[in-house]
Design an enzyme around this catalytic site. Structure first.
Site, PDB file in Angstrom:
ATOM      1  N   THR A  84       1.462 -46.994 -20.992  1.00 33.87           N
ATOM      2  CA  THR A  84       0.658 -47.535 -19.952  1.00 33.87           C
ATOM      3  C   THR A  84      -0.120 -49.029 -20.618  1.00 33.87           C
ATOM      4  O   THR A  84      -0.288 -48.785 -22.061  1.00 33.87           O
ATOM      5  CB  THR A  84      -0.702 -46.635 -19.644  1.00 33.87           C
ATOM      6  OG1 THR A  84      -0.049 -45.768 -18.670  1.00 33.87           O
ATOM      7  CG2 THR A  84      -1.586 -47.287 -18.904  1.00 33.87           C
ATOM      8  N   GLY A 117      -2.025 -41.853 -10.228  1.00 31.70           N
ATOM      9  CA  GLY A 117      -2.715 -41.442 -11.627  1.00 31.70           C
ATOM     10  C   GLY A 117      -4.242 -42.016 -11.842  1.00 31.70           C
ATOM     11  O   GLY A 117      -4.614 -42.612 -10.802  1.00 31.70           O
ATOM     12  N   ASP A 118      -4.486 -42.356 -12.867  1.00 31.82           N
ATOM     13  CA  ASP A 118      -6.061 -42.653 -13.008  1.00 31.82           C
ATOM     14  C   ASP A 118      -5.909 -44.136 -13.293  1.00 31.82           C
ATOM     15  O   ASP A 118      -7.014 -44.882 -12.972  1.00 31.82           O
ATOM     16  CB  ASP A 118      -6.541 -42.161 -14.300  1.00 31.82           C
ATOM     17  CG  ASP A 118      -5.805 -42.523 -15.480  1.00 31.82           C
ATOM     18  OD1 ASP A 118      -4.342 -42.587 -15.444  1.00 31.82           O
ATOM     19  OD2 ASP A 118      -6.250 -43.002 -16.791  1.00 31.82           O
ATOM     20  N   GLY A 160      -3.391 -42.012 -20.796  1.00 34.53           N
ATOM     21  CA  GLY A 160      -3.257 -40.638 -21.082  1.00 34.53           C
ATOM     22  C   GLY A 160      -2.739 -39.702 -19.803  1.00 34.53           C
ATOM     23  O   GLY A 160      -2.126 -40.357 -18.949  1.00 34.53           O
ATOM     24  N   GLY A 182      -3.094 -38.602 -16.694  1.00 32.20           N
ATOM     25  CA  GLY A 182      -3.985 -39.211 -15.622  1.00 32.20           C
ATOM     26  C   GLY A 182      -5.052 -38.314 -14.904  1.00 32.20           C
ATOM     27  O   GLY A 182      -6.118 -38.478 -14.303  1.00 32.20           O
TER      28      GLY A 182
END
Ligand code: ASP
Length: 344
Positions: free
Chosen positions: A206, A236-237, A258, A260
């Protein structure tokens, strides 16, 4: 008399304003993902390729700031370079979904007025960060997803590509390995539980950038292909404001990478900034509290890059490594990969 007093006041004000302007530092930090990055599994050439791209991205972003450009332009420029590089899990080189395609997430946020834009599950937009930025600047919404987001991209004249544009052999191999491991733990594959066998390296790569410009504006941007073998429209985050991305001129700007699901549940980016704002602690300390303590104790792997309202930069990660680089005024560019500082 009254006129000369107000003239004096004006002079004082402009002197203060320009003094303030002169002392506002410019700085940028970027990341290219956190995870199990093992020196012994990397060739010298691979290592060099990562350092070269990280440096190119961070220096391109810094050049924007140096010319008096905004931190919004600086983080966009840095993220674009990493999205276009197959080395990272964002844009070209994004990980594969379970169904062997790519679904991309991205977000951007500015710290002066807390405007933000995010997109999730897009499949044909070459540079998701540009779409997230269009959402922030050209729409009345904060987050668009899937087909609607792509329709908006088309209307904005953004470059569209075939989904296969994002393909890389390396990420396809990771998908095959992930599927094999899932078969070894049948109940988990069936229930799609996000425990082991999901390994940090399957989603590694990412990208993100945080920067402060001459006006003191903080901006954060994050872009990702998400997690290898993800299913069912998993988000995801990275596109969730407050989880994988956050910027507030009153505290700090954070971009995360990381696992998420943990970063969403522990609203990592906004928690770090809230600690800075309400506890008055440094951004470094706040990031360590969240990444090394809160997340580490529940098995949430990953890291963050950050810059606080005074322009101080930092990072924190609880994985073996995190691709990262920074450029601050008067200092040489630093790019690092592994835990122990091996600055290049
Ligand atoms: N945070 C991203 C996600 O869960 C992946 C990563 O940063 O490695 O989608």
């Amino acid at each position: 008399m009254r006129r000369s007093i107000s003239f004096l006041a004006l002079c004082c004000f402009s002197a203060l304003a320009s003094a303030n302007q002169a002392t506002t530092p410019i700085a940028i930090v970027i990341h290219g993902g956190a995870g199990t990055i093992n020196k012994s599994q990397m060739t010298e050439a691979q290592e060099q390729a990562y350092h070269a791209t990280l440096k190119h991205a961070v220096e391109t972003g810094y050049a924007v700031l140096e010319k008096g450009g905004s931190s919004v332009d600086a983080v966009t420029a840095a993220v674009l370079i990493m999205e276009d590089s197959p080395l990272f899990n964002a844009g070209k080189g994004a990980v594969y979904t379970y169904d062997e395609g790519h679904e991309l997430d991205a977000s951007i946020m500015r710290g002066d007025n807390l405007m933000a834009g995010a997109v999730s599950g897009v499949t044909v937009v070459k540079n998701p960060v540009l779409l997230a930025r269009s959402v922030m600047e050209k729409s009345e919404h904060v987050m668009l997803s899937g087909a609607g987001a792509e329709q908006f991209a088309k209307e904005q004249g953004l470059e569209l590509v075939e989904n296969s544009y994002f393909d890389t052999e390396f990420r396809y191999d990771a998908l095959k390995k992930a599927k094999q491991s899932m078969q070894k733990v049948p109940h988990q594959a069936q229930n799609y539980r996000l425990k082991a066998p999901w390994l940090p390296e399957w989603n590694m790569g990412t990208v993100g950038a945080v920067a402060m410009d001459r006006s003191g504006l903080l901006t954060a941007a994050t872009s990702t292909g998400g997690m290898t073998a993800k299913r069912y429209g998993r988000i995801g985050d990275a596109p969730i404001i407050g989880a994988g991305n956050f910027a507030d001129n009153g505290s700090c700007a954070v971009s995360a990478t990381g696992h998420g699901e943990f970063f969403i549940r522990y609203r990592v980016a906004s928690d770090i900034c809230a600690r800075v704002k309400y506890q008055g602690i440094s951004a470094d300390k706040a990031a360590d509290q969240v990444i090394q303590q809160e997340l580490a104790k529940v098995g949430g792997t990953g890291g963050v890059i950050l810059i606080d309202h005074k322009g101080k930069v930092g990072w924190s990660f609880n994985t073996e490594g995190m691709y990262r680089a920074k450029k601050t005024e008067g200092e040489a560019t630093i790019s690092e990969i592994f835990k122990e500082s091996s600055a290049k």
